[in-house]
Write a protein that holds these residues in place. Structure first.
Motif, short mmCIF file in Angstrom:
data_model
loop_
_atom_site.label_atom_id
_atom_site.label_comp_id
_atom_site.label_asym_id
_atom_site.label_seq_id
_atom_site.Cartn_x
_atom_site.Cartn_y
_atom_site.Cartn_z
N GLU A 115 0.93 -1.16 -0.01
CA GLU A 115 -0.13 0.02 -0.10
C GLU A 115 0.83 1.22 -0.15
O GLU A 115 0.55 2.26 -0.56
CB GLU A 115 -1.01 -0.04 1.28
N LEU A 116 1.87 1.26 0.82
CA LEU A 116 2.60 2.38 0.88
C LEU A 116 3.67 2.65 -0.38
O LEU A 116 3.80 3.98 -0.67
CB LEU A 116 3.78 2.28 1.87
N VAL A 117 4.04 1.74 -1.29
CA VAL A 117 4.62 2.02 -2.40
C VAL A 117 3.76 1.80 -3.73
O VAL A 117 4.43 1.85 -5.02
CB VAL A 117 5.83 1.00 -2.56
N LYS A 118 2.51 1.82 -3.82
CA LYS A 118 1.67 1.49 -4.85
C LYS A 118 1.88 2.69 -5.89
O LYS A 118 1.69 2.46 -7.20
CB LYS A 118 0.20 1.49 -4.43
N ASN A 119 2.41 3.69 -5.72
CA ASN A 119 2.64 4.84 -6.78
C ASN A 119 4.09 4.81 -7.10
O ASN A 119 4.44 5.79 -7.88
CB ASN A 119 2.07 6.22 -5.94
N TYR A 120 4.93 4.03 -6.78
CA TYR A 120 6.39 3.83 -7.14
C TYR A 120 6.57 2.53 -7.88
O TYR A 120 6.85 1.50 -7.16
CB TYR A 120 7.20 4.05 -5.60
N PRO A 121 6.49 2.54 -9.18
CA PRO A 121 6.51 1.24 -9.97
C PRO A 121 7.69 0.35 -9.69
O PRO A 121 7.73 -0.90 -9.53
CB PRO A 121 6.49 1.65 -11.48
N ASP A 122 8.93 1.14 -9.80
CA ASP A 122 10.18 0.19 -9.46
C ASP A 122 10.21 -0.32 -7.79
O ASP A 122 10.83 -1.24 -7.80
CB ASP A 122 11.28 1.32 -9.51
N ALA A 123 9.64 0.53 -7.12
CA ALA A 123 9.60 -0.01 -5.65
C ALA A 123 8.80 -1.08 -5.65
O ALA A 123 8.69 -2.11 -4.73
CB ALA A 123 9.24 1.23 -4.55
N THR A 124 7.37 -0.93 -6.26
CA THR A 124 6.55 -2.03 -6.13
C THR A 124 6.97 -3.48 -6.81
O THR A 124 6.93 -4.57 -6.35
CB THR A 124 5.28 -1.62 -6.99
N LYS A 125 7.80 -3.04 -8.03
CA LYS A 125 8.58 -4.31 -8.55
C LYS A 125 9.59 -5.20 -7.54
O LYS A 125 9.58 -6.47 -7.22
CB LYS A 125 9.43 -3.96 -9.78
N SER A 126 10.30 -4.38 -6.97
CA SER A 126 11.08 -5.02 -5.57
C SER A 126 10.31 -5.35 -4.45
O SER A 126 10.65 -6.60 -4.30
CB SER A 126 12.07 -3.72 -5.49
N MET A 127 9.25 -4.93 -4.38
CA MET A 127 8.34 -5.53 -3.48
C MET A 127 7.92 -6.84 -3.74
O MET A 127 7.78 -7.86 -2.83
CB MET A 127 7.08 -4.65 -3.14
N GLU A 128 7.49 -7.06 -5.01
CA GLU A 128 7.02 -8.37 -5.51
C GLU A 128 8.21 -9.45 -5.52
O GLU A 128 7.83 -10.53 -5.01
CB GLU A 128 6.46 -8.24 -6.93
N GLU A 129 9.32 -8.82 -5.73
CA GLU A 129 10.45 -10.09 -5.77
C GLU A 129 10.72 -10.28 -4.04
O GLU A 129 11.00 -11.47 -3.92
CB GLU A 129 11.77 -9.10 -5.91
N LEU A 130 10.42 -9.48 -3.13
CA LEU A 130 10.60 -9.91 -1.77
C LEU A 130 9.50 -11.02 -1.35
O LEU A 130 9.80 -11.87 -0.55
CB LEU A 130 10.38 -8.44 -0.80
N GLU A 131 8.35 -10.63 -1.87
CA GLU A 131 7.28 -11.62 -1.69
C GLU A 131 7.63 -12.95 -2.19
O GLU A 131 7.23 -13.90 -1.50
CB GLU A 131 6.00 -10.98 -2.24
N GLU A 132 8.01 -12.99 -3.29
CA GLU A 132 8.30 -13.96 -4.01
C GLU A 132 9.55 -14.94 -3.15
O GLU A 132 9.45 -16.09 -2.90
CB GLU A 132 8.89 -13.82 -5.54
N LEU A 133 10.39 -13.93 -2.64
CA LEU A 133 11.45 -14.43 -1.87
C LEU A 133 10.98 -15.13 -0.88
O LEU A 133 11.17 -16.57 -0.12
CB LEU A 133 12.46 -13.63 -1.59
#
Length: 432
Positions: free
Chosen positions: A229-247
């Protein structure tokens, strides 16, 4: 003149070396179980190897010197840079991913204090050319596996992703060099100093507040929706968040769930690009971190191609201190299992012959070398931890026998010399 060891160094005597060797061998076995192969690098390298990686400022923190040919050299302060050099020199064409591990001493010229020494040891690994977050999940599971094998308790593995923080800063036009400054301050945990720097960088208020909230977040899977929710307006940060979740999903597939998501981990080094993690053990005070690592792109800094790598290293001395504090040190084996004692001068050569025969059958054996009387020999053998003493007497030898003394029970028996190896192997196995 009284000779002393150099400041910030230590001597390790017999029992301590046994404990260190046990931990080293345990780690070595786990690393090799995961398919890693050992490498060794020189204790000294070209000074440029470390200034390229860490900047000229590191010169004040390391041992450096000129050799007789005028070359600028340095005792290695860490082992990641030498691994990158090995890859560039010899392994660029090797099939990837390349899995290697190392164990060796490093040197830092800094003020000695509790948990910090000028000579220290690192045990770590690098996985070059793999894919994230697959590699990161395996490496974190490997680190946890080592600590489980050592029966270390109450360790905490904190992990984050620098891409989330950098994604916010990049979108607000913060340069790479300025981002490195931000990461260094986050790594120190200096929130007030961080707020001041973000003001100087004129980061917009929303991004600043989000960044400050992110670095204070800690928890398990429950923090993921909050971060999203915090990074939803930051595409690069969102992509990294998805990587963390996958990890996190992959870590659970590797059988590891004892992690803490901590976005305040920055590692403070500009070559880290994505996942970072640190391992803490309470009870070590300010030096509670026993390991750290993550994904980096160091090869490119040294002039090579862009190759994603993941690695970590245990501070070996801090692991030893953790085990000591928790009283989980390994039970030490006796120095020898058998002591061979000639009863008289004329049986000395036969005693040497018997001792050598036992050694060649992998029985740890000592033999009387000083010429002591029997009473003192038995006292010495007892202090050495020997389970059995082979008494070699002239009269027994005439009958083709020796006397075997069990040091625990005190019982003695005569056995044929030709059977000595098989009898002792059987007795030692039974006594284990």
């Amino acid at each position: 003149m009284e000779l002393q060891k150099p400041r910030g160094t230590r001597d390790f005597l017999f029992d301590e070396m046994k404990e260190r060797k046990f931990v080293e061998n345990t780690m070595r076995k786990v690393f090799e179980t995961y398919g890693y192969q050992e490498i060794k690098t020189p204790i000294f390298e070209d000074l440029a190897l470390f200034t390229l990686k860490s900047g000229e400022g590191i010169i004040e923190e390391i041992y450096h010197f000129q050799d007789k040919g005028g070359r600028d050299l340095a005792l290695r302060p860490e082992l990641t840079a030498p691994v990158a050099r090995i890859y560039l020199n010899q392994l660029q064409k090797a099939p990837r991913p390349i899995k290697m591990y190392y164990f060796g001493s490093c040197f830092r010229y800094e003020r000695p204090q509790a948990g910090r020494f000028r000579q220290f040891w690192q045990f770590g690994c690098e996985l070059i050319g793999g894919k994230s977050p697959d590699c990161e999940a395996e490496i974190i599971a490997l680190a946890a596996h080592c600590l489980e094998e050592l029966k270390l308790e109450d360790y905490q593995i904190h992990l984050g992703n620098l891409g989330i923080l950098r994604g916010i800063l990049t979108q607000d036009g913060v340069s790479a060099d300025q981002q490195d400054q931000v990461m260094a301050i986050i790594d120190k945990g200096e929130v007030k100093e961080l707020e001041k720097l973000l003001e100087e960088l004129k980061l917009n208020e929303e991004s600043k507040n989000i960044l400050l909230e992110l670095i204070g977040l800690q928890g398990h899977r429950e923090v993921i929706p909050v971060v999203q929710e915090l990074v939803k307006n930051y595409p690069d940060a969102t992509k990294s968040m998805e990587e963390l979740e996958e990890l996190l999903v992959m870590l659970e597939a590797f059988g590891f769930t004892g992690y803490t998501v901590n976005l305040g981990i920055a590692r403070g080094l500009d070559y880290y690009t994505g996942t970072v993690f640190e391992i803490y053990v309470e009870g070590l005070g300010a030096q509670k971190q026993i390991s750290g690592g993550g994904t980096y792109n160091l090869i490119e800094i040294f002039g090579g191609e862009k190759v994603e790598s993941t690695g970590f290293a245990f501070g070996f001395d801090r692991v030893m201190e953790s085990l000591k504090i928790q009283k989980t040190q390994p039970a030490l084996k006796s120095r020898v299992e058998v002591f061979v004692a000639p009863i008289s001068t004329e049986t000395k050569l036969k005693a040497f012959e018997i001792a050598q025969k036992l050694r060649k059958n992998n029985i740890t054996t000592d033999v009387e070398l000083v010429g002591r009387k029997l009473k003192k020999i038995l006292s010495f053998a007892d202090n050495s931890g020997a389970k059995f003493v082979v008494l070699v007497g002239a009269r027994d030898l005439e009958e083709g026998k020796i006397t075997l003394k069990d040091m625990e029970s005190g019982d003695q028996e005569q056995i044929p010399i030709k059977n000595i190896t098989s009898v002792l192997l059987d007795r030692i196995k039974t006594s284990e």
